[in-house]
Design a protein around this motif. Structure first.
Motif, PDB file in Angstrom:
ATOM      1  N   CYS A   1       0.747  -1.094  -0.200  1.00  0.00           N
ATOM      2  CA  CYS A   1      -0.057   0.198  -0.093  1.00  0.00           C
ATOM      3  C   CYS A   1       0.974   1.378  -0.030  1.00  0.00           C
ATOM      4  N   CYS A  22       3.136   1.457   3.335  1.00  0.00           N
ATOM      5  CA  CYS A  22       3.997   0.771   3.305  1.00  0.00           C
ATOM      6  C   CYS A  22       5.193   0.963   2.264  1.00  0.00           C
ATOM      7  N   CYS A  36       0.108   0.619   7.697  1.00  0.00           N
ATOM      8  CA  CYS A  36      -0.268  -0.141   6.580  1.00  0.00           C
ATOM      9  C   CYS A  36      -1.776   0.219   6.333  1.00  0.00           C
TER      10      CYS A  36
HETATM   11 ZN   LIG Z   1       0.425  -1.771   3.841  1.00  0.00          ZN
END
Ligand SMILES: [Zn+2]
Ligand SMILES: [Zn+2]
Length: 205
Positions: A93, A96, A104
């Motif tokens: 994501c 991240c 996250c």
């Molecule tokens: Zn993530």
């Protein structure tokens, strides 16, 4: 399996609970060989009780051996020895990819205004069953587990789950120069990181 199970304020018991099973294609199951007891677990023992249900399994600093993998997992396989980071993150994501897996977006616990889910750490962080247990289901296992070599004992590696990166982050943020002096106040990870101190790691059952 046996696990450390929360029952109430200052009431944690080792008892038999159902073995974890694969629930999602990107889960793995590990047989836990060592699992840390964290300074943060003291919060669960005392003040965070309103956010835990009786029966929740504690523990967020595990390592062990992979016993089973979900069908979409290709980065580890049964028999691999792994350390599992305490935060559950997808790795793909936006946050991240910015290097902020503790936030996250895939596992964020938005109803409580928190960041990424954590292993074994209350409804505030996803109510994921923890790793002070004989077996652990690891969600988002395409990203988290860190393979480590056979040979050296667990206490050479188990601190990679939380203790070492947390301490590293504190030192990094404090911008301590090489050879600099620091004062460490309070209990918790700082104490467990002292050279030669092995108080954090406990053997598996
Ligand atoms: Zn993530
Ligand atoms: Zn911890």
């Amino acid at each position: 399996m046996k696990a450390a199970v929360w029952h109430g304020k200052r009431d944690v018991r080792v008892e038999t609970v159902p073995d974890p099973v694969i629930q999602e294609p990107n889960d793995i199951i590990i047989r836990v060989t060592s699992s840390g007891i964290c300074g943060s677990d003291l919060h669960l023992y005392e003040v965070l009780g309103p956010f835990i249900d009786a029966g929740d399994v504690l523990g967020h600093e595990p390592m062990g051996v992979v016993t089973e993998v979900g069908r979409s997992i290709s980065n580890v396989r049964p028999g691999d020895r792994v350390v599992v980071p305490f935060n559950v993150a997808c790795g793909t994501c936006y946050l991240c990819r910015l290097g902020l897996p503790t936030q996250c977006e895939t596992t964020q616990v938005r109803e409580h205004g928190k960041g990424a889910a954590l292993l074994g750490y209350t409804k505030l962080y996803g109510q994921v069953a923890g790793g002070q247990a004989e077996y652990l289901r690891v969600p988002q296992a395409q990203f988290g587990p860190i393979p480590v070599p056979e040979g050296p004992p667990d206490d050479r590696f188990v601190y990679l789950s939380d203790v070492l990166p947390t301490a590293w982050q504190a030192v990094e943020y404090a911008a301590i120069p090489t050879g600099g002096s620091v004062a460490v106040l309070g209990w918790g990870r700082s104490a467990t990181c002292a050279p030669g101190w092995r108080g954090c790691a406990v053997p598996s059952w």
